[in-house]
Write an enzyme that holds these catalytic residues in place. Structure first.
Site, short mmCIF file in Angstrom:
data_model
loop_
_atom_site.label_atom_id
_atom_site.label_comp_id
_atom_site.label_asym_id
_atom_site.label_seq_id
_atom_site.Cartn_x
_atom_site.Cartn_y
_atom_site.Cartn_z
N ARG A 61 -17.71 -26.37 -15.44
CA ARG A 61 -18.26 -25.06 -15.05
C ARG A 61 -18.63 -25.04 -13.57
O ARG A 61 -18.44 -24.02 -12.88
CB ARG A 61 -19.48 -24.75 -15.93
CG ARG A 61 -20.10 -23.40 -15.63
CD ARG A 61 -21.14 -23.04 -16.69
NE ARG A 61 -21.70 -21.73 -16.48
CZ ARG A 61 -22.98 -21.50 -16.26
NH1 ARG A 61 -23.85 -22.50 -16.20
NH2 ARG A 61 -23.41 -20.26 -16.08
N HIS A 65 -17.61 -22.36 -10.71
CA HIS A 65 -18.61 -21.61 -9.93
C HIS A 65 -18.50 -21.92 -8.43
O HIS A 65 -18.86 -21.09 -7.60
CB HIS A 65 -20.01 -21.89 -10.46
CG HIS A 65 -20.32 -21.14 -11.71
ND1 HIS A 65 -21.60 -20.90 -12.16
CD2 HIS A 65 -19.50 -20.55 -12.62
CE1 HIS A 65 -21.56 -20.20 -13.29
NE2 HIS A 65 -20.29 -19.99 -13.59
N ASP A 73 -15.21 -25.02 -1.87
CA ASP A 73 -15.66 -25.65 -0.62
C ASP A 73 -16.95 -26.43 -0.79
O ASP A 73 -17.62 -26.76 0.18
CB ASP A 73 -15.84 -24.58 0.47
CG ASP A 73 -17.02 -23.66 0.17
OD1 ASP A 73 -17.47 -23.63 -1.01
OD2 ASP A 73 -17.52 -22.99 1.09
N ASN A 93 -26.60 -19.63 -11.82
CA ASN A 93 -26.53 -21.10 -11.77
C ASN A 93 -27.83 -21.81 -12.16
O ASN A 93 -27.79 -22.93 -12.64
CB ASN A 93 -26.14 -21.54 -10.35
CG ASN A 93 -24.69 -21.22 -10.02
OD1 ASN A 93 -23.82 -21.28 -10.89
ND2 ASN A 93 -24.44 -20.89 -8.77
N HIS A 192 -14.95 -22.53 -22.94
CA HIS A 192 -16.11 -22.25 -23.78
C HIS A 192 -15.99 -22.88 -25.17
O HIS A 192 -16.76 -22.57 -26.07
CB HIS A 192 -16.37 -20.74 -23.87
CG HIS A 192 -16.92 -20.16 -22.61
ND1 HIS A 192 -17.14 -18.82 -22.41
CD2 HIS A 192 -17.29 -20.76 -21.44
CE1 HIS A 192 -17.62 -18.61 -21.18
NE2 HIS A 192 -17.72 -19.78 -20.57
C1 HEM Z 1 -14.54 -15.35 -18.01
C2 HEM Z 1 -15.72 -15.27 -17.46
C3 HEM Z 1 -16.85 -16.20 -17.79
C4 HEM Z 1 -18.11 -15.85 -18.10
C5 HEM Z 1 -18.66 -14.44 -18.18
C6 HEM Z 1 -18.83 -17.07 -18.37
C7 HEM Z 1 -20.18 -17.14 -18.71
C8 HEM Z 1 -20.83 -18.28 -19.10
C9 HEM Z 1 -22.20 -18.33 -19.53
C10 HEM Z 1 -23.17 -17.16 -19.57
C11 HEM Z 1 -22.47 -19.61 -19.90
C12 HEM Z 1 -23.79 -20.15 -20.45
C13 HEM Z 1 -24.72 -20.59 -19.36
C14 HEM Z 1 -26.06 -20.95 -19.95
O1 HEM Z 1 -26.78 -20.01 -20.30
O2 HEM Z 1 -26.37 -22.14 -20.08
C15 HEM Z 1 -21.27 -20.38 -19.70
C16 HEM Z 1 -21.15 -21.71 -19.96
C17 HEM Z 1 -20.02 -22.45 -19.70
N1 HEM Z 1 -18.89 -21.99 -19.07
FE1 HEM Z 1 -18.40 -20.06 -18.68
N2 HEM Z 1 -18.00 -18.13 -18.21
C18 HEM Z 1 -16.76 -17.66 -17.84
C19 HEM Z 1 -15.66 -18.40 -17.53
C20 HEM Z 1 -15.64 -19.78 -17.49
C21 HEM Z 1 -14.60 -20.57 -16.90
C22 HEM Z 1 -13.38 -20.00 -16.16
C23 HEM Z 1 -14.93 -21.88 -17.09
C24 HEM Z 1 -14.22 -23.13 -16.66
C25 HEM Z 1 -12.92 -23.22 -16.52
C26 HEM Z 1 -16.17 -21.89 -17.83
C27 HEM Z 1 -16.80 -23.01 -18.29
C28 HEM Z 1 -18.02 -23.03 -18.94
C29 HEM Z 1 -18.59 -24.21 -19.55
C30 HEM Z 1 -17.92 -25.57 -19.67
C31 HEM Z 1 -19.85 -23.85 -20.02
C32 HEM Z 1 -20.88 -24.77 -20.69
C33 HEM Z 1 -21.76 -25.34 -19.59
C34 HEM Z 1 -22.75 -26.40 -20.03
O3 HEM Z 1 -22.76 -26.80 -21.18
O4 HEM Z 1 -23.50 -26.85 -19.14
N3 HEM Z 1 -16.60 -20.60 -18.02
N4 HEM Z 1 -20.29 -19.55 -19.21
#
Ligand code: HEM
Ligand SMILES: *[C@@H]1O[C@H](CO)[C@@H](O)[C@H](O)[C@H]1NC(C)=O
Ligand SMILES: *[C@@H]1O[C@H](CO)[C@@H](O)[C@H](O)[C@H]1NC(C)=O
Length: 324
Positions: A61, A65, A73, A93, A192
């Protein structure tokens, strides 16, 4: 054979990208500058994931970001100072992003071995790839040669990172603004399958969906009831739930079957069923783990080239948290 196929795909992706999308990056960039660079990062990532697999999700993630804000960068790694609120302190973040210490440890070793050579942006791209490998078993080569930026603004993270309430057209626009297609957006969202979410990131779907409906009807009611137990209304800001309770640390295509079962946490996940073309990709990815992993690796490589600094642009930070 697989190696040759991968090399071919990497070559073709590099070849077909417009020049501004970082055609200057190359696989093996550090071979003649710091031969141990990628193996040192890999060791640190494996060590960290041994202790807590959640760092793998965090690092994947974090790379996303980083790339969506000022390009890949390393700007997401910079600490806030005095008057400057950095990207990592945007609500997108903080407090959710994790894994900064893993990057710090890799950087410390790399500065000991090859001072001033390996950029923080490349360390993060390698660390995301290594996390993918540990959690999925799938390996891809990462073109490198990124240099580190000198600016990090929370306000830019606020406006460039898609929030979980986004609909399909909003998501498509945000990804298009970074040169990524709707299909690549569907592919990358498959991340996800792993990690966790804070209750605060999707509580609206349980308690305050809109003015007439408290609970999002597109969320499976049984799953919603379970989530309400784990995430009370007005939850402690530190409360988290696994993204995919069945296998929180297995990076596979399970995200897509979870969407089809209405068991995904965010509006931005469920909305992938709202057009026939994206719904088609969801069902295709749900049927073939290997197809999805190949697509995912290609999309990660492309995402990793967004807005990169190369040549003499930027700098090689000696501490990833601080500009030189
Ligand atoms: C499509 C749009 C996306 C949205 C709106 C989104 C939103 C989010 C949100 C809200 C969380 C939870 C954060 C939290 O509350 O702890 C999350 C977690 C995560 N996202 Fe996304 N995300 C998106 C795309 C992506 C992409 C492109 C990737 C990587 C290629 C990604 C990888 C992850 C991962 C691995 C987690 C888990 C993080 C952790 O366990 O620390 N996401 N995302
Ligand atoms: C609230 O959401 C429900 C379910 O999606 C929908 O039927 C309804 O029209 C929405 N109401 C408002 C005011 O947006
Ligand atoms: C939230 O949870 C954390 C960790 O369990 C705890 O230290 C903190 O006191 C809690 N905060 C509130 C307001 O309950």
């Amino acid at each position: 054979m697989d190696f040759i196929m991968r090399a071919l795909v990497v070559f073709m992706v590099g070849f077909c990208l417009p020049a501004h999308l970082g055609a200057q990056l190359e696989v093996g960039f550090y071979d003649d500058k710091c031969a141990a660079a990628e193996s040192i990062v890999e060791e640190e990532v494996r060590g960290a994931l041994n202790v807590n697999s959640g760092f793998g999700a965090g690092l994947i993630r974090m790379h996303f970001h980083d790339c969506f804000v000022r390009g890949c960068d390393g700007s997401v790694l910079i600490d806030s100072t005095g008057s400057n609120r950095a990207e990592k302190d945007s609500p997108a973040n903080n407090p959710s992003l994790r894994g900064f210490e893993v990057i710090d440890r890799a950087k410390l070793r790399l500065e000991g071995t090859c001072k001033g050579v390996v950029s923080c942006a490349d360390i993060l791209a390698f660390a995301a790839r290594d996390s993918v490998q540990v959690l999925s078993g799938f390996y891809y080569d990462v073109p490198a040669g990124r240099r580190d930026g000198r600016v990090s603004l929370a306000s830019e993270a606020d406006t460039n990172l898609p929030p979980p309430v986004f609909t399909l057209s909003q998501l498509t626009q945000f990804f298009a603004a970074k040169g990524l297609t709707q299909a690549e957006m569907v592919t990358l969202s498959g991340a996800h399958a792993i990690g966790r979410s804070h209750c605060t990131s999707f509580g609206n779907r349980l308690y305050s969906f809109n003015t007439t409906t408290a609970q999002d009807p597109s969320l499976d009611p049984t799953y919603a009831a379970q989530l309400r137990k784990q995430c009370p209304q007005n939850p402690n800001a530190t409360l988290v739930v696994p993204m995919n309770p069945a296998a929180p640390y297995s990076l596979d295509n399970s995200y897509y079957s979870n969407i089809l079962a209405n068991r995904v946490l965010f509006t931005s996940d469920q909305t992938l069923l709202s057009s026939s073309s994206t719904a088609g990709l969801v069902s295709q990815n749900s049927r073939s783990p290997y197809l999805w992993l190949n697509r995912f690796a290609d999309a990660m490589i492309k995402m990793g080239q967004i807005g990169v600094l190369t040549g003499n642009a930027g700098e090689i930070r000696s501490n990833c948290r601080v500009i030189n």
